[in-house]
Design a protein around this motif. Structure first.
Motif, short mmCIF file in Angstrom:
data_model
loop_
_atom_site.label_atom_id
_atom_site.label_comp_id
_atom_site.label_asym_id
_atom_site.label_seq_id
_atom_site.Cartn_x
_atom_site.Cartn_y
_atom_site.Cartn_z
N ARG A 218 40.66 -57.12 30.09
CA ARG A 218 41.68 -56.09 30.69
C ARG A 218 43.27 -56.56 30.44
O ARG A 218 44.12 -55.90 30.31
CB ARG A 218 41.55 -55.88 32.34
N ALA B 196 38.05 -39.21 20.43
CA ALA B 196 37.76 -39.75 21.68
C ALA B 196 37.86 -41.38 21.69
O ALA B 196 38.40 -42.06 22.61
CB ALA B 196 35.93 -39.78 21.78
N ALA C 221 45.42 -45.14 24.83
CA ALA C 221 45.94 -45.42 26.29
C ALA C 221 46.44 -46.65 26.60
O ALA C 221 46.99 -47.33 27.05
CB ALA C 221 44.74 -44.95 27.25
N ARG C 222 45.40 -47.78 26.01
CA ARG C 222 45.74 -49.18 26.05
C ARG C 222 46.80 -49.71 25.25
O ARG C 222 47.65 -50.46 25.82
CB ARG C 222 44.30 -49.76 25.17
N ASP D 115 41.63 -41.73 21.62
CA ASP D 115 42.30 -41.56 23.00
C ASP D 115 42.40 -42.71 23.89
O ASP D 115 43.02 -43.24 24.56
CB ASP D 115 41.41 -40.44 23.85
N VAL D 116 41.07 -43.69 23.87
CA VAL D 116 41.07 -44.93 24.78
C VAL D 116 42.03 -45.92 24.06
O VAL D 116 42.61 -46.48 24.87
CB VAL D 116 39.53 -45.46 24.62
N LEU E 207 32.98 -47.35 26.23
CA LEU E 207 34.28 -48.03 26.05
C LEU E 207 35.34 -48.06 26.97
O LEU E 207 35.66 -49.15 27.46
CB LEU E 207 34.99 -47.64 24.65
N ALA E 208 35.88 -46.83 27.44
CA ALA E 208 36.87 -46.69 28.51
C ALA E 208 36.34 -47.55 29.91
O ALA E 208 37.13 -48.41 30.38
CB ALA E 208 37.01 -45.43 28.97
#
Length: 369
Positions: free
Chosen positions: A6, A35, A42-43, A38-39, A243-244
């Protein structure tokens, strides 16, 4: 350890062909690609930098070429990659644009990592793209790569990119949710949530080949995790659907811890990014000197020269039984070395000139494997 992903700051994510294509492998799965983006977007928008190593060019070219399966001959693979690479990058560009982000295509061959100057140039390009806020999309340059100069799969490429950009973590996306201690299809096989050292894999049966549209398998992913680990980066192995959650710290997939001790960047490059151009066979005394005392390799300890190579090329350094014990950059060509075998540097300097009073491989250019 999961929290370290993270806060990695810079992350390399590799996605395989089977995660991005339709069930029959003949077309891109735009929903799956969206998809994934999208992840990652966001990161990226949260302040982290992301490098995406994406397979799928050959698979994306299968349908437009009218093929029914992944081609096996090199020429058709290159043709499929030529057609499919454009479609792949266009899909990524459109998906990231929805988040206000731009992508940059970076195509590499193994030669770009094998040769130190190319390695440095690739690093400079990727660093500049990241500094400019671009999401690099990296793939092997399948349109020009030959069997002799291929990475073999994008798992190894992704691990090398981790070292190239100094990433804090590697994510390998595949069509299974984790590493299992046996074939996932067999009853009783259990997920391996964490691999701390190589000993944790002793009881694990690591199987085989990839999907019908991919070129890798679980073996290559475990090897990639080991390469990234030597650069101090943990590796997460999971599937796209998880993944998310995995990046948020949830107990998903398999996490590989980084190595307890790492080597310098140059020696990691020697060990993992180079391809040996030849072999030097040593006597037992020279093997001990190189592997235990970490000395330079001198002509006196070399008993045989195999292959054709130039001064400055990487070579494997072998024990008398053929076992590879080290890799290094040789200071003589394969044409020069045979007349030097078993002789001291002082004898060589006296008979051939002062330029021959040097090591075959200097210890600064030698890594024990």
């Amino acid at each position: 350890m999961r929290d370290s992903l993270r806060g990695a700051g810079r992350l390399v994510v590799k996605v395989g062909s089977s995660s991005l294509t339709s069930a029959d492998g003949g077309a891109l799965d735009v929903d799956a690609l969206g998809a994934l983006v999208d992840v990652l977007a966001a990161r990226r928008l949260a302040g982290d930098q992301v490098v995406l190593v994406s397979s799928g060019a050959i698979a994306a070219g299968i349908g437009p070429l009218g093929l029914t399966h992944r081609p096996t001959d090199l020429a058709t693979q290159q043709a499929a990659a030529s057609v499919g690479q454009g479609a792949l990058v266009a899909a990524y560009q459109a998906a990231f644009a929805r988040h206000g982000l731009s992508v940059g295509q970076v195509l590499l061959t193994a030669d770009d990592t094998t040769r130190r100057r190319h390695w440095t140039n690739a690093r400079r390009t990727l660093e500049r793209l990241l500094d400019l806020g671009i999401v690099p999309i990296v793939n092997e340059n399948d349109t020009v790569a030959t069997h002799e100069i291929r990475f073999g799969d994008n798992d190894r490429l992704a691990a090398l990119v981790v070292d190239l950009v100094g990433a804090g973590g590697l994510v390998l996306l595949t069509d299974v949710d984790a590493l299992y201690d046996g074939p996932p299809s067999q009853g009783g096989s259990r997920r391996v949530p964490y691999v701390g050292t190589s000993e944790d894999l002793d009881a694990v049966t690591i199987g085989g080949t990839g999907s019908s549209v991919g070129s890798g398998g679980m073996v290559t992913k475990v090897e990639a995790a080991g390469i990234a680990g030597t650069a101090g980066a943990p590796t997460l192995l999971t599937r796209l659907a998880d993944l998310a959650g995995a990046l948020a710290g949830e107990d998903r997939g398999t996490l590989f811890a980084p190595a307890a001790a790492t080597t310098g960047s140059r020696k990691r490059w020697l060990a993992h990014a180079t391809t040996a151009r030849g072999r030097l066979v040593l006597d037992d005394g020279a093997v001990r000197a190189v592997t235990e005392r970490r000395t330079s390799l001198l002509p006196a300890g070399v008993t045989d020269v195999v292959g054709t190579f130039a001064a400055g090329d990487p070579v494997d350094v072998c024990a008398p039984d053929g076992r590879v014990v080290a890799r290094g950059l040789v200071t003589y060509s394969s044409g020069e070395l045979p007349r030097m075998l078993g002789r001291s540097t002082k004898d060589l300097a006296r008979d051939l000139g002062p330029g021959y009073e040097r090591e075959v491989v200097h210890r600064d250019d030698l890594v024990v494997l």
